[in-house]
Design an enzyme around this catalytic site. Structure first.
Site, short mmCIF file in Angstrom:
data_model
loop_
_atom_site.label_atom_id
_atom_site.label_comp_id
_atom_site.label_asym_id
_atom_site.label_seq_id
_atom_site.Cartn_x
_atom_site.Cartn_y
_atom_site.Cartn_z
N ASN A 54 0.85 -1.25 -0.10
CA ASN A 54 -0.17 0.32 0.15
C ASN A 54 0.78 1.27 0.31
O ASN A 54 1.21 0.93 -0.70
CB ASN A 54 -0.78 0.09 1.27
CG ASN A 54 -0.66 -0.03 2.91
OD1 ASN A 54 0.14 -1.15 2.40
ND2 ASN A 54 -0.93 1.42 3.54
N ASP A 55 0.45 1.67 0.86
CA ASP A 55 1.52 3.57 0.69
C ASP A 55 2.83 3.73 0.49
O ASP A 55 3.97 3.18 0.89
CB ASP A 55 1.41 4.07 1.88
CG ASP A 55 -0.02 4.07 2.86
OD1 ASP A 55 -0.79 3.47 2.29
OD2 ASP A 55 -0.12 4.47 4.09
#
Length: 566
Positions: A55-56
């Site tokens: 993710n991020d």
């Protein structure tokens, strides 16, 4: 240059084939070779680890000849796990990547339950340091410091956590699980460093401001740098300057007259930003407009699947580059079956628009090195209710760029004042809903009979004798597979009545479609999961479902090569 071939067919028949009348035997055939289909949606030129959950993006940075991207990574599976690590990949060109061992993993009491998002800052002497959020043994979100073990290593393979961690704990009024994601730091004229951390303080979404002389001892500023009402917790805040008269980027500590500042926050599933002024003496940011409210009128980096983004200043090419996490739209059970989930967007250069009222985003120039098999044409009239196929390129892996002539302003229907939410308007007036000027645009990742299709299109309105162009990405017919998110996305593009053209560029990479309207004024990213075979059964079309003819001024399309690391 290859010859360009097109074929015109009836738009009414193909655009309305939405899967409702498909026989069970046909649906069954679409699900053949399911083992192949769980892997065929893997993007070929978007950054992703070979397997598992991503993710991020964390702290992109350029160091000793290499671009580094760190990111949230679950080494144990393809679904989110609170006990995250920092994945790490490096590149010479932002396109081809080498995947390294994880940079940070949970090992200490201050991060034993997870190494969450953060940023990289370059200190004097070209010394990179990391500030990151750790989930400690008490399930509290705290901010920690890590430094490279060997500064002479351009790969920065090993990192050492500071023995005095945590540096910052949740202040009064901030819940222990709503205090995360420190930004890249900037240095003021007083020699002190500043950093903002996302959170929820007294029910306000906030970019909490801290100052430090030595990057170790941090002092809380009385007021946040900026805040939002009714937004919920702010995640992954970003704060940086942009030049008011150049596309060149500015490093984070730049402080001059001809610049504006960007405050960006991630909340409610989107990345919102606002432009404004920053007073370094009062430590105050003042937005040009109403700021961040979480409403449909707020500015966004991307109006589709794009979240938890991070920018950095490219010191080599003097540009600011944006990365964003592009999550999946399928189910967690399907992600487990696939063995992977989440990708990074194409890196985008970011700069201020000519009007100075919003940002422009455009894929970095290095992306164009992946192009081959070019097809093109110009000045093609596309009659109302018609469609044609673009051939000569790989439809599942393509970069296609078009420009359309805009009509005279008096030929355009007026925008109803009640139509103030572009996503709602795109949903209620999808690609098969005929208007006067539009919808017109692309059908990508489409089956030959258009049972499955993703429509990226424009619809032209006027308001006070100015063009208002609705840009939509319609995933409602993207797949016959059940259990996927097929949300339709939309954005308004405001143009002058003297403007003569509007452009559309879409980067299609199997299950991801990144689209840029009006030279990057509006961006929409989508994830799609058609059940046909990507390599042999994908098509791309240009369509016009409006009652008025339109003119395609230019069309250029290229197949895109697969990159190293994928």
């Amino acid at each position: 240059m290859k010859a360009f071939v097109f074929c015109v067919v009836s738009l009414y028949c193909v655009l309305h084939s939405n899967g409702n009348d498909v026989h069970d035997t046909h649906v069954a055939s679409l699900y053949r070779d399911q083992a192949v289909k769980t892997s065929q949606g893997k993007p070929s030129f978007h950054l992703r680890p070979p397997n598992n959950w991503m993710n991020d993006p964390n702290g992109p940075v350029y160091y000793k000849g290499l671009y580094h991207l760190f990111y949230q990574y679950n080494p144990k599976g393809s679904v989110f796990n609170i006990k995250m690590s920092w994945g790490h990949s490096v590149s010479h060109d932002l396109i081809n990547w080498i995947h390294l061992n994880n940079a940070l993993v949970p090992t200490e009491p201050f991060d034993i339950k997870g190494c969450w998002s953060g940023s990289v800052t370059i200190l004097p002497g070209n010394k990179p340091v990391v500030l990151y959020t750790g989930i400690n043994s008490k399930n509290q979100q705290v901010q920690n410091l890590a430094t490279p073990k060997n500064l002479s290593d351009p790969f920065l393979k090993e990192w050492v956590k500071y023995v005095g961690n945590p540096l910052i704990t949740p202040p009064q009024g901030v819940q222990r699980d709503k205090f995360r994601d420190p930004s890249t730091a900037w240095k003021g004229k007083d020699g002190n460093w500043r950093v903002v951390i996302g959170g929820l303080r007294n029910n306000l979404g906030v970019a909490i401001l801290y100052r430090s002389k030595d990057f170790i001892h941090w002092i809380l500023h009385d007021d946040p740098l900026y805040f939002g009402v009714d937004t919920g917790v702010w995640e992954c805040p970003d704060f940086y300057p942009v030049s008011a008269n150049s596309r060149s980027g500015l490093e984070n500590s730049a402080n001059g007259k001809n610049q504006k500042y960007v405050v960006k926050a991630s909340f409610q599933g989107h990345d919102y930003y606002t432009l404004g002024r920053y007073d370094p003496f009062k430590e105050k940011f003042t937005p040009d407009g109403k700021g961040l409210t979480g409403s449909s009128s707020d500015l966004r980096y991307d109006y589709g699947k794009f979240y938890a983004s991070k920018t950095f200043f490219d010191t080599v090419k003097k540009r600011r580059i944006l990365w964003g996490w592009v999550p999946e739209s399928d189910s967690s059970s399907y992600d487990v079956k696939k063995g992977w989930a989440g990708i990074q967007s194409i890196p985008r250069q970011v700069y201020l628009s000519k009007t100075r009222r919003q940002l422009v985003q455009w894929p970095v120039a290095e992306t164009e090195k992946l192009r081959h098999n070019h097809v093109s044409f110009y000045d093609k009239k596309l009659k109302g209710k018609s469609i044609f196929e673009v051939t000569g390129v790989t439809a599942s892996q393509v970069d296609i760029q078009l420009s359309f002539n805009l009509p005279k302003i008096e030929e355009v229907e007026a925008l109803d004042p009640k139509w103030d939410d572009p996503q709602t308007l795109c949903t209620t007036k999808p690609a098969n809903y005929s208007g006067r000027v539009g919808p017109f645009g692309l059908l990508v990742i489409a089956s030959q009979d258009l049972t499955e299709q993703t429509a990226v299109f424009f619809r032209v309105f006027k308001d006070n004798q100015q063009f208002v162009v609705l840009m939509c990405s319609d995933q409602s017919r993207s797949s016959v597979m059940q259990g996927t998110d097929k949300t339709t996305y939309g954005a308004f593009i405001h143009m002058d009545h003297e403007d003569e053209m509007i452009s559309l560029r879409s980067l299609v990479d199997h299950s991801v479609v990144e689209s840029f309207g009006a030279d990057g004024i509006a961006c929409i990213t989508a994830r799609v999961y058609p059940q046909f075979h990507f390599k042999t059964e994908a098509y791309i079309y240009v369509f016009n479902n409006g009652s008025r003819d339109i003119v395609i001024k230019t069309l250029d399309a290229w197949s895109i090569k697969k990159v190293d690391g994928n």
